[in-house]
Design a protein around this motif. Structure first.
Motif, mmCIF file in Angstrom:
data_model
loop_
_atom_site.group_PDB
_atom_site.id
_atom_site.type_symbol
_atom_site.label_atom_id
_atom_site.label_comp_id
_atom_site.label_asym_id
_atom_site.label_seq_id
_atom_site.Cartn_x
_atom_site.Cartn_y
_atom_site.Cartn_z
ATOM 1 N N PHE A 198 -8.215 0.722 -5.348
ATOM 2 C CA PHE A 198 -8.448 -0.159 -4.195
ATOM 3 C C PHE A 198 -8.614 -1.593 -4.664
ATOM 4 O O PHE A 198 -8.023 -2.524 -4.101
ATOM 5 C CB PHE A 198 -9.715 0.242 -3.434
ATOM 6 C CG PHE A 198 -9.626 1.498 -2.618
ATOM 7 C CD1 PHE A 198 -8.412 2.035 -2.207
ATOM 8 C CD2 PHE A 198 -10.784 2.160 -2.241
ATOM 9 C CE1 PHE A 198 -8.352 3.188 -1.451
ATOM 10 C CE2 PHE A 198 -10.735 3.313 -1.485
ATOM 11 C CZ PHE A 198 -9.529 3.836 -1.088
ATOM 12 N N ILE A 231 -10.543 -8.774 5.267
ATOM 13 C CA ILE A 231 -10.331 -7.343 5.051
ATOM 14 C C ILE A 231 -11.117 -6.868 3.833
ATOM 15 O O ILE A 231 -11.761 -5.811 3.871
ATOM 16 C CB ILE A 231 -8.824 -7.030 4.888
ATOM 17 C CG1 ILE A 231 -8.110 -7.237 6.221
ATOM 18 C CG2 ILE A 231 -8.599 -5.611 4.362
ATOM 19 C CD1 ILE A 231 -6.597 -7.219 6.130
ATOM 20 N N MET A 232 -11.095 -7.634 2.757
ATOM 21 C CA MET A 232 -11.833 -7.242 1.543
ATOM 22 C C MET A 232 -13.334 -7.197 1.821
ATOM 23 O O MET A 232 -14.023 -6.278 1.386
ATOM 24 C CB MET A 232 -11.494 -8.181 0.387
ATOM 25 C CG MET A 232 -10.074 -7.984 -0.132
ATOM 26 S SD MET A 232 -9.660 -8.869 -1.648
ATOM 27 C CE MET A 232 -9.882 -10.556 -1.186
ATOM 28 N N GLN A 288 -14.795 -6.676 4.693
ATOM 29 C CA GLN A 288 -15.065 -5.536 5.558
ATOM 30 C C GLN A 288 -14.991 -4.218 4.786
ATOM 31 O O GLN A 288 -15.788 -3.307 5.021
ATOM 32 C CB GLN A 288 -14.088 -5.532 6.734
ATOM 33 C CG GLN A 288 -14.333 -6.667 7.699
ATOM 34 C CD GLN A 288 -13.269 -6.749 8.776
ATOM 35 O OE1 GLN A 288 -12.665 -5.750 9.140
ATOM 36 N NE2 GLN A 288 -13.031 -7.953 9.280
ATOM 37 N N SER A 289 -14.041 -4.097 3.866
ATOM 38 C CA SER A 289 -13.942 -2.891 3.039
ATOM 39 C C SER A 289 -15.184 -2.719 2.186
ATOM 40 O O SER A 289 -15.730 -1.615 2.082
ATOM 41 C CB SER A 289 -12.710 -2.951 2.135
ATOM 42 O OG SER A 289 -11.540 -2.913 2.891
ATOM 43 N N ASP A 290 -15.634 -3.801 1.578
ATOM 44 C CA ASP A 290 -16.847 -3.738 0.761
ATOM 45 C C ASP A 290 -18.044 -3.299 1.593
ATOM 46 O O ASP A 290 -18.838 -2.461 1.171
ATOM 47 C CB ASP A 290 -17.135 -5.094 0.107
ATOM 48 C CG ASP A 290 -16.135 -5.445 -0.988
ATOM 49 O OD1 ASP A 290 -15.401 -4.539 -1.433
ATOM 50 O OD2 ASP A 290 -16.092 -6.625 -1.381
ATOM 51 N N GLU A 333 -6.234 -4.767 -3.827
ATOM 52 C CA GLU A 333 -6.760 -5.968 -3.176
ATOM 53 C C GLU A 333 -6.470 -7.211 -4.005
ATOM 54 O O GLU A 333 -6.094 -8.253 -3.468
ATOM 55 C CB GLU A 333 -8.268 -5.848 -2.951
ATOM 56 C CG GLU A 333 -8.637 -4.932 -1.815
ATOM 57 C CD GLU A 333 -10.143 -4.813 -1.627
ATOM 58 O OE1 GLU A 333 -10.918 -5.317 -2.482
ATOM 59 O OE2 GLU A 333 -10.563 -4.212 -0.630
ATOM 60 N N TRP A 372 -11.768 8.392 2.877
ATOM 61 C CA TRP A 372 -11.886 7.614 4.115
ATOM 62 C C TRP A 372 -12.595 8.420 5.195
ATOM 63 O O TRP A 372 -13.401 7.888 5.957
ATOM 64 C CB TRP A 372 -10.514 7.160 4.607
ATOM 65 C CG TRP A 372 -10.018 5.973 3.855
ATOM 66 C CD1 TRP A 372 -9.022 5.957 2.931
ATOM 67 C CD2 TRP A 372 -10.508 4.623 3.945
ATOM 68 N NE1 TRP A 372 -8.866 4.681 2.440
ATOM 69 C CE2 TRP A 372 -9.767 3.844 3.049
ATOM 70 C CE3 TRP A 372 -11.511 4.016 4.690
ATOM 71 C CZ2 TRP A 372 -9.980 2.483 2.878
ATOM 72 C CZ3 TRP A 372 -11.731 2.655 4.525
ATOM 73 C CH2 TRP A 372 -10.963 1.908 3.627
ATOM 74 N N PHE A 407 -17.945 -1.586 4.336
ATOM 75 C CA PHE A 407 -17.710 -0.222 4.791
ATOM 76 C C PHE A 407 -18.193 0.795 3.756
ATOM 77 O O PHE A 407 -18.791 1.807 4.097
ATOM 78 C CB PHE A 407 -16.215 -0.044 5.065
ATOM 79 C CG PHE A 407 -15.877 1.133 5.918
ATOM 80 C CD1 PHE A 407 -16.158 1.132 7.269
ATOM 81 C CD2 PHE A 407 -15.245 2.236 5.373
ATOM 82 C CE1 PHE A 407 -15.835 2.220 8.076
ATOM 83 C CE2 PHE A 407 -14.913 3.324 6.165
ATOM 84 C CZ PHE A 407 -15.207 3.310 7.520
ATOM 85 N N GLN A 444 0.826 -1.194 0.000
ATOM 86 C CA GLN A 444 0.000 0.000 0.000
ATOM 87 C C GLN A 444 0.868 1.255 0.000
ATOM 88 O O GLN A 444 0.545 2.224 -0.666
ATOM 89 C CB GLN A 444 -0.933 -0.011 1.201
ATOM 90 C CG GLN A 444 -2.019 -1.049 1.067
ATOM 91 C CD GLN A 444 -2.873 -1.170 2.309
ATOM 92 O OE1 GLN A 444 -2.617 -0.530 3.322
ATOM 93 N NE2 GLN A 444 -3.883 -2.009 2.231
#
Length: 138
Positions: A50, A75-76, A78-80, A54, A114, A82, A14
């Motif tokens: 992003f 994590i993916m 949770q990002s989706d 990923e 963010w 979010f 990142q």
């Protein structure tokens, strides 16, 4: 130990993708000079970045560090979740309001996204996060 390797790999990838000098150029003054269409394209481009990040991490972790695959998939997901319910147009409108505050002008758009998404989610830590960004980008 494997978890540490997973986190280091994720953070390193990142950090390389961010290119801080380029991100700093794409802050509030840049944002305010764009048309609505250009702003929408920029937000969609960040989302594409992003997704690419990923995907690269997912492939690397599955091939090199299989123990981290479950963590990355979590994590993916949770990002989706979010970003769910906050389409690009709503983010553009929120960023327009965000950058009217002069203290936010030097915060790169990628970080601004963010902030506005966290505000939309009523994240109780968003104020602290925003203060950290303001200190990092005075």
């Amino acid at each position: 130990m494997a978890l540490v390797a997973c986190l280091v790999l994720s953070i390193s990838t990142q950090a390389l993708a961010a290119r801080p000098a380029e991100a700093a150029k794409r802050a509030g003054s840049f944002w305010l000079g764009l048309s609505r269409e250009q702003k929408t394209d920029l937000v969609l481009g960040i989302f594409d970045g992003f997704n690419l990040n990923e995907n690269i991490l997912s492939i690397t972790l599955k091939n090199e560090y299989t123990i981290c695959s479950d963590i990355m998939e979590s994590i993916m997901r949770q990002s989706d979740a979010f970003f769910a319910g906050m389409p690009a147009g709503q983010i553009v409108t929120a960023l327009d309001a965000f950058y009217t505050n002069k203290r936010n002008r030097n915060i790169p758009v990628s970080w601004g996204i963010w902030v506005v998404v966290r505000e939309n989610r009523k994240d109780p830590t968003v104020g602290e996060f925003l203060n950290e960004l303001r200190a990092a980008y005075p």
